[in-house]
Enzyme design. Sequence first.
Site, PDB file in Angstrom:
ATOM      1  N   LEU A   7       0.813  -1.214   0.000  1.00 57.67           N
ATOM      2  CA  LEU A   7       0.000   0.000   0.000  1.00 57.67           C
ATOM      3  C   LEU A   7       0.846   1.263   0.000  1.00 57.67           C
ATOM      4  CD1 LEU A   7      -2.699  -1.019   2.648  1.00 57.67           C
ATOM      5  CD2 LEU A   7      -2.953  -1.021   0.161  1.00 57.67           C
ATOM      6  N   GLY A  30       6.203   3.843   4.974  1.00 53.85           N
ATOM      7  CA  GLY A  30       6.262   4.836   6.036  1.00 53.85           C
ATOM      8  C   GLY A  30       7.686   5.128   6.436  1.00 53.85           C
ATOM      9  N   GLY A  31       7.835   5.824   7.537  1.00 54.53           N
ATOM     10  CA  GLY A  31       9.152   6.235   7.995  1.00 54.53           C
ATOM     11  C   GLY A  31      10.053   5.085   8.382  1.00 54.53           C
ATOM     12  N   PHE A  32       9.470   3.956   8.829  1.00 49.56           N
ATOM     13  CA  PHE A  32      10.293   2.858   9.311  1.00 49.56           C
ATOM     14  C   PHE A  32      10.027   1.539   8.594  1.00 49.56           C
ATOM     15  CE2 PHE A  32      10.188   5.774  12.935  1.00 49.56           C
ATOM     16  CZ  PHE A  32      11.548   5.928  13.134  1.00 49.56           C
ATOM     17  N   GLY A  33       9.272   1.549   7.518  1.00 48.45           N
ATOM     18  CA  GLY A  33       9.029   0.301   6.808  1.00 48.45           C
ATOM     19  C   GLY A  33       7.873   0.393   5.833  1.00 48.45           C
ATOM     20  N   GLN A  34       7.440  -0.783   5.348  1.00 51.31           N
ATOM     21  CA  GLN A  34       6.405  -0.853   4.334  1.00 51.31           C
ATOM     22  C   GLN A  34       5.042  -1.206   4.951  1.00 51.31           C
ATOM     23  OE1 GLN A  34       9.347  -2.848   3.978  1.00 51.31           O
ATOM     24  NE2 GLN A  34      10.309  -1.076   3.004  1.00 51.31           N
ATOM     25  N   VAL A  35       3.984  -0.844   4.222  1.00 52.79           N
ATOM     26  CA  VAL A  35       2.617  -1.164   4.637  1.00 52.79           C
ATOM     27  C   VAL A  35       1.965  -2.006   3.553  1.00 52.79           C
ATOM     28  CG1 VAL A  35       0.377  -0.252   5.344  1.00 52.79           C
ATOM     29  CG2 VAL A  35       2.460   1.006   5.910  1.00 52.79           C
ATOM     30  N   LYS A  58       1.789  -3.222   8.854  1.00 53.77           N
ATOM     31  CA  LYS A  58       2.958  -2.344   8.835  1.00 53.77           C
ATOM     32  C   LYS A  58       4.173  -3.155   9.261  1.00 53.77           C
ATOM     33  CE  LYS A  58       4.701   1.954  10.931  1.00 53.77           C
ATOM     34  NZ  LYS A  58       4.386   3.051  11.874  1.00 53.77           N
ATOM     35  N   ASP A 115       3.486  13.826  15.010  1.00 54.45           N
ATOM     36  CA  ASP A 115       3.717  13.667  13.568  1.00 54.45           C
ATOM     37  C   ASP A 115       2.397  13.765  12.806  1.00 54.45           C
ATOM     38  OD1 ASP A 115       5.271  13.381  11.322  1.00 54.45           O
ATOM     39  OD2 ASP A 115       5.320  11.192  11.391  1.00 54.45           O
TER      40      ASP A 115
END
Length: 659
Positions: free
Chosen positions: A346, A349-354, A368, A465
């Site tokens: 999808l 993000g800041g620390f990985g994939q969704v 996530k 954030d």
Amino acid sequence: MSAYTSLNFLFLLTFFIGSLRVSAQLQDPTYVGHVCTNRISRNSIYFSNLQTLLTSLSSNNAYFSLGSHSLTKGQNSDMVFGLYLCKGDLSPESCRECVIFAAKDTRSRCPGGKEFLIQYDECMLGYSDRNIFMDTVTTTTIITWNTQKVTADQSDRFNDAVLSLMKKSAEEAANSTSKKFAVKKSDFSSSQSLYASVQCIPDLTSEDCVMCLQQSIKELYFNKVGGRFLVPSCNSRYEVYPFYKETIEGTVLPPPVSAPPLPLVSTPSFPPGKGKNSTVIIIAIVVPVAISVLICVAVFSFHASKRAKKTYDTPEEDDITTAGSLQFDFKVIEAATDKFSMCNKLGQGGFGQVYKGTLPNGVQVAVKRLSKTSGQGEKEFKNEVVVVAKLQHRNLVKLLGFCLEREEKILVYEFVSNKSLDYFLFDSRMQSQLDWTTRYKIIGGIARGILYLHQDSRLTIIHRDLKAGNILLDADMNPKVADFGMARIFEIDQTEAHTRRVVGTYGYMSPEYAMYGQFSMKSDVYSFGVLVLEIISGRKNSSLYQMDASFGNLVTYTWRLWSDGSPLDLVDSSFRDSYQRNEIIRCIHIALLCVQEDTENRPTMSAIVQMLTTSSIALAVPQPPGFFFRSNHEQAGPSMDKSSLCSIDAASITILAPR
């Protein structure tokens, strides 16, 4: 002498057992949860009015037979609204005892609170500086769940059965002429029944009662074998065991006037001259029982104190064991996402994939998956689990579970079908789907979600954030605040904090946070203001805007338009004249109040929600925003002196191209 001693001991033992019996009969109400917000001074007029109101609510015997009573004390800004609501099947005496206990409990659980709501199994009591009890859409909620889950093969049928039962209960309660209370039972299987209870405050109309209950039922997560949802004006609950008085044809049986007497233990008759032996026999029977009870109480108290100490000593933000019931097996997640297929991705993000996934029970989820190489990821992961697992609100994304195996750190959220707000807002092909009515609804929903984090949840949470990419939209375009990896929990009396590690997204950060690492609820307010300007304009704050031969970001650009008397030039051209002029100008005004440099001048989220929903509230004159890019011909007046301090470091916050 021995007989005399035995009789003394027997008397003391009888007194001890009698005390236990009295204690059992005078058992305190069963506590469920509470919400306490907005501390006030004990020396204020409001606090004095509150004490008078609590005394009046708990001492007027005339209303306990009705099961509910509302009062107001004071005038204008010092007015206090108060109400109690007893469970519909509670006797007047039990209602009285619960309300008296709640009034006392209020003073210890929420000393100096301006708004408070507490729920017990038997009754609810609350007060506020506004009439939250007649508001069917409120952020003040208490939600609890049974920890046991419904098995996957029974989930759909269970959900349908509970939903049907709850809806029937809601209709019956709304049409009730007195207590607006209903309970129902249905058979789920030959060996398992379902039980439901719903109730509105009697002052609600039938239409408002239905609306309130329908909204509360939507918030219940039926994959648990029990749960309850409470707002000030109504409540709903379902379980797989009876938790109310038995009913006949849907009518609640009245409780007995007084509890039936406990059965007396028959004492055996002894022949004459055997009194001493009988005393010995009684002692031989009772003493071991009493000693056993005392030992059990002592052991329980010891372990309870150890647990309490352990809970107190353990840092909450690093403890994810409390969310253990939410843990998924990695193989289940892997199968749900088709081994994290790129087709299911999808976004990032800041620390990985969704990824999008489908669980074995057919429920679609957003997965996530944190990057294995992210050195910062584990702390943010644990933080997000602990924070989000405790949050329940319609405008916050729901955490369904997590996975922590070997190097894998995975969060499982509800799937929100319409992606994130930035997908629609900043794409010229998609902007037309966001007319002004939809955008206004999104602004209000985000405000209520952040208000819940700041004020109405059990914890005070700073998101840190808040941006368009972290606002998800469901099928009806309702917003849900997401991504709590940066969030911080505040103590009850804490108003601000500092950090050496500034995290978040430049452009949305408040000046005091970006430059000094200082953050508070007002930091989120600043981010919210930026977000509102983006929603109105359809433009990114990080972009450059030229006006009168000078450049600035969206906040600066908006301020200049406002100062020149042309705020409507900011409006997204995709919806042209399909908006109410006064409404959109008011939203721009509120946004400018949010982005003021001085944190003291920024409104609270509670005030913002009231500004958005009540057009009669007068708005203050906004002062220049933080990170204000001043053109050469603009002079720093009295209200601009502090803004000049921010213009020096502006380039480090919003990336500027060379001129």
